[in-house]
Design an enzyme around this catalytic site. Structure first.
Site, PDB file in Angstrom:
ATOM      1  N   SER A 206       1.933  90.107  38.206  1.00 45.20           N
ATOM      2  CA  SER A 206       2.652  89.528  37.069  1.00 45.20           C
ATOM      3  C   SER A 206       3.984  90.217  36.824  1.00 45.20           C
ATOM      4  O   SER A 206       4.131  91.424  37.024  1.00 45.20           O
ATOM      5  CB  SER A 206       1.803  89.614  35.789  1.00 45.20           C
ATOM      6  OG  SER A 206       0.647  88.834  35.901  1.00 45.20           O
ATOM      7  N   GLU A 207       4.947  89.434  36.379  1.00 48.37           N
ATOM      8  CA  GLU A 207       6.290  89.920  36.059  1.00 48.37           C
ATOM      9  C   GLU A 207       6.744  89.283  34.756  1.00 48.37           C
ATOM     10  O   GLU A 207       6.083  88.355  34.249  1.00 48.37           O
ATOM     11  CB  GLU A 207       7.269  89.535  37.174  1.00 48.37           C
ATOM     12  CG  GLU A 207       6.940  90.127  38.523  1.00 48.37           C
ATOM     13  CD  GLU A 207       7.941  89.762  39.602  1.00 48.37           C
ATOM     14  OE1 GLU A 207       7.818  90.272  40.715  1.00 48.37           O
ATOM     15  OE2 GLU A 207       8.870  88.948  39.312  1.00 48.37           O
ATOM     16  N   GLY A 209       8.893  87.129  34.359  1.00 43.27           N
ATOM     17  CA  GLY A 209       9.134  85.706  34.561  1.00 43.27           C
ATOM     18  C   GLY A 209       8.179  85.027  35.510  1.00 43.27           C
ATOM     19  O   GLY A 209       8.415  83.884  35.911  1.00 43.27           O
ATOM     20  N   TRP A 238       2.267  93.789  32.264  1.00 43.26           N
ATOM     21  CA  TRP A 238       0.844  93.672  31.921  1.00 43.26           C
ATOM     22  C   TRP A 238      -0.050  94.294  33.007  1.00 43.26           C
ATOM     23  O   TRP A 238      -1.109  93.765  33.315  1.00 43.26           O
ATOM     24  CB  TRP A 238       0.413  92.213  31.707  1.00 43.26           C
ATOM     25  CG  TRP A 238       1.333  91.312  30.957  1.00 43.26           C
ATOM     26  CD1 TRP A 238       1.888  90.145  31.405  1.00 43.26           C
ATOM     27  CD2 TRP A 238       1.811  91.479  29.615  1.00 43.26           C
ATOM     28  NE1 TRP A 238       2.677  89.581  30.450  1.00 43.26           N
ATOM     29  CE2 TRP A 238       2.649  90.377  29.326  1.00 43.26           C
ATOM     30  CE3 TRP A 238       1.616  92.449  28.634  1.00 43.26           C
ATOM     31  CZ2 TRP A 238       3.287  90.223  28.103  1.00 43.26           C
ATOM     32  CZ3 TRP A 238       2.253  92.296  27.415  1.00 43.26           C
ATOM     33  CH2 TRP A 238       3.069  91.197  27.161  1.00 43.26           C
ATOM     34  N   THR A 240      -2.720  96.336  34.349  1.00 44.08           N
ATOM     35  CA  THR A 240      -3.910  97.073  33.924  1.00 44.08           C
ATOM     36  C   THR A 240      -4.089  98.336  34.750  1.00 44.08           C
ATOM     37  O   THR A 240      -3.896  98.336  35.973  1.00 44.08           O
ATOM     38  CB  THR A 240      -5.145  96.174  34.075  1.00 44.08           C
ATOM     39  OG1 THR A 240      -5.029  95.065  33.180  1.00 44.08           O
ATOM     40  CG2 THR A 240      -6.429  96.934  33.756  1.00 44.08           C
ATOM     41  N   ARG A 320     -11.267  85.973  39.484  1.00 47.13           N
ATOM     42  CA  ARG A 320     -11.645  84.925  38.533  1.00 47.13           C
ATOM     43  C   ARG A 320     -13.154  84.825  38.385  1.00 47.13           C
ATOM     44  O   ARG A 320     -13.669  84.529  37.301  1.00 47.13           O
ATOM     45  CB  ARG A 320     -11.034  83.593  38.969  1.00 47.13           C
ATOM     46  CG  ARG A 320      -9.542  83.543  38.735  1.00 47.13           C
ATOM     47  CD  ARG A 320      -8.862  82.423  39.496  1.00 47.13           C
ATOM     48  NE  ARG A 320      -7.413  82.511  39.317  1.00 47.13           N
ATOM     49  CZ  ARG A 320      -6.530  81.823  39.997  1.00 47.13           C
ATOM     50  NH1 ARG A 320      -6.936  80.982  40.931  1.00 47.13           N
ATOM     51  NH2 ARG A 320      -5.240  81.968  39.775  1.00 47.13           N
ATOM     52  N   GLY A 417     -20.281  86.023   8.362  1.00 43.99           N
ATOM     53  CA  GLY A 417     -19.487  85.986   7.149  1.00 43.99           C
ATOM     54  C   GLY A 417     -18.506  87.135   7.077  1.00 43.99           C
ATOM     55  O   GLY A 417     -17.837  87.471   8.058  1.00 43.99           O
ATOM     56  N   GLU A 448      -5.573  86.492  34.882  1.00 47.00           N
ATOM     57  CA  GLU A 448      -6.067  86.147  36.222  1.00 47.00           C
ATOM     58  C   GLU A 448      -6.145  84.632  36.435  1.00 47.00           C
ATOM     59  O   GLU A 448      -7.101  84.106  36.993  1.00 47.00           O
ATOM     60  CB  GLU A 448      -7.399  86.850  36.500  1.00 47.00           C
ATOM     61  CG  GLU A 448      -7.223  88.361  36.553  1.00 47.00           C
ATOM     62  CD  GLU A 448      -8.406  89.114  37.088  1.00 47.00           C
ATOM     63  OE1 GLU A 448      -9.094  88.590  37.982  1.00 47.00           O
ATOM     64  OE2 GLU A 448      -8.638  90.244  36.618  1.00 47.00           O
TER      65      GLU A 448
END
Length: 469
Positions: A206-207, A209, A238, A240, A320, A417, A448
């Protein structure tokens, strides 16, 4: 060189943590320091983390008594081989012993370096959790059904903590599994210590963009060939485990194709940012990774140049399945707490569960749990048969498991509740498991491969690429 105080500190620590601390420490003393992690700050972090992890291991979730686990009553497993059933039993025992007592502290901790669940990670490593997915050449368990066994392990861990499940997923299923494309030398250098828990692995596609879209035109991290190797430039987002990782598997564009690299985090030019603060999964540290003129050798290429997209997609398909299994684990936990409260809580002179609305809801969720669990097991077993892309089951597993965890957690909060909406009750310190699951579950529908992408994958199998694109 490390100072004397540091050496005394690590001398009483576990071997796994010592290896990781040395890796982090070397980064703090390298020419390019991790963003926000200066050498003095690292020293203070080590002392603070030592104190915090010692107390975390015995943390008791006030007011949160154990509830009956309905898995054994409701799910009659006729899918899993005996080997996988044995792994489920073994991992459930270690999760109950190691993960459960620390789960609340992990879920409510701050997302800084000391928030990484070190003590839990080390204890799971010592009990052999990280050996499950791998072969005997790197001291793994060498199972006949490693994908299915790994998936049930993820479910059992996620039942107590999705943060720990996510750390395990990225460490083993993403970073570790990507290394199946590695050379023997790379496997011995990186995968063997990963299996032992001596180092932590990370995986970066991930980047800012690019995330679900991993087309070469979308990926901006660039790898340029040189006379003696490669130079990488770009930013990953992001990521991990990156704040504590010894290496990161990085996807980068080289010309008009993608290539994967094994990037040691202490390499000059690698900068790991301050961890993100998220609404959930607070023990799953994520951060930006900036690569500035990072020089690598040809020995750092994972697989063959230009084959990065295939490696990334195969790895994420496995991921996944793991994320779907994690969703089932959270869904089962929320279901169990919800069912117990519906049985025990009295309102208007009768148990809450006497209301038909909740009876119908619990019946629907029991049915969906059956389907979601069977689907991820089927996907994993197909992968164990040698199918690299077990679709549509892998996409279905992620879609069903993650969506179900969000749905059950939302209704569980409603059933509890006010107590479902708090992290800790001021009057007596009682904590809420369902509120944690509610916060942690949402990310499963996003990372993912967003669930919208999973629907597109399934539709493509039905209608064909000519129609869906």
């Amino acid at each position: 060189m490390p100072d004397i105080t540091y050496l005394v500190l690590v001398a009483v620590d576990t071997p796994q943590r010592v290896m990781r601390e040395l890796t982090q420490r070397s980064r703090a003393f390298s020419p390019v320091e991790a963003t926000g992690v200066s050498a003095p700050a690292m020293h203070e972090h080590l002392q603070t983390r030592k104190r915090s992890t010692m107390s975390t291991s015995t943390d008791k979730q006030a007011g949160d008594t154990a509830v009956p686990r309905l898995f054994d009553r409701m799910y009659h497993d006729r899918i899993s081989p005996q080997e996988v059933l044995a792994v489920r039993e073994r991992v459930r025992a270690m999760a109950n012993e190691i993960v459960a007592p620390a789960a609340h502290a992990i879920a409510t901790g701050d997302e800084r370096l000391e928030g990484f669940p070190d003590e839990v990670f080390d204890a799971l490593a010592q009990r052999g959790l990280f050996r499950i997915p791998f072969g005997s050449d790197v001291d793994g368990d060498d199972l006949s059904y490693p994908a299915a066994a790994t998936a049930v392990a993820v479910e059992e861990i996620a039942y107590h903590s999705n943060s720990v499940a996510a750390v395990f997923d990225v460490h083993c299923i993403l970073a570790g599994n990507a290394l199946k494309h590695a050379t023997d030398k790379q496997r011995q250098q990186w995968l063997r210590p990963l299996v032992a828990g001596e180092i932590v692995g990370a995986f970066a596609t991930s980047e800012p963009g690019a995330s679900s879209d991993l087309a070469p035109t979308a990926v901006q991290t660039h790898a340029e060939r040189t006379s003696d190797g490669w130079v990488l430039n770009g930013t990953k987002r992001w990521i991990t485990n990156s704040p504590v990782a010894a290496f990161i598997v990085v996807l980068a564009r080289s010309d008009d194709r993608l290539t994967t690299f094994i990037v040691p985090t202490n390499t000059p030019g690698v900068s790991v940012g301050v961890p993100d603060r998220k609404i959930g999964n607070r023990g799953q540290l994520t951060a930006d990774v900036t690569l500035t003129d990072v020089r690598l050798t040809n020995d750092d290429v994972l697989g063959q140049p230009g084959e990065g997209l295939k490696i990334a997609l195969q790895t994420l398909t496995y991921g996944r399945i793991g994320i779907g299994a994690a969703g089932v684990g959270m869904a089962q936990a929320a279901f169990d707490h919800m069912a117990a409260h519906l049985t025990n809580r009295q309102a208007f002179g009768k148990p809450l569960g006497a209301n038909q609305h909740w009876q119908f809801a619990i019946a629907e969720y029991a049915t969906q749990l059956e389907v979601a669990r069977s689907t991820y097991l089927k996907a994993a077993l197909r992968m164990d048969e040698g199918v690299d892309f077990p679709e549509p089951e892998a996409a279905m597993a992620k879609l069903l498991g993650t969506r179900l965890s969000v749905d059950i957690a939302r209704d569980a909060v409603q059933v509890f509740g006010g107590m479902g909406f708090v992290q800790e009750r001021g009057a007596d310190g009682a904590t809420s498991v369902v509120s944690t699951i509610y916060r942690d579950s949402k990310i499963g529908e996003i990372y993912e491969g967003a669930n919208e992408i999973q629907k597109w994958v399934i539709a493509r199998r039905v209608l064909g690429r000519d129609i869906t694109g």
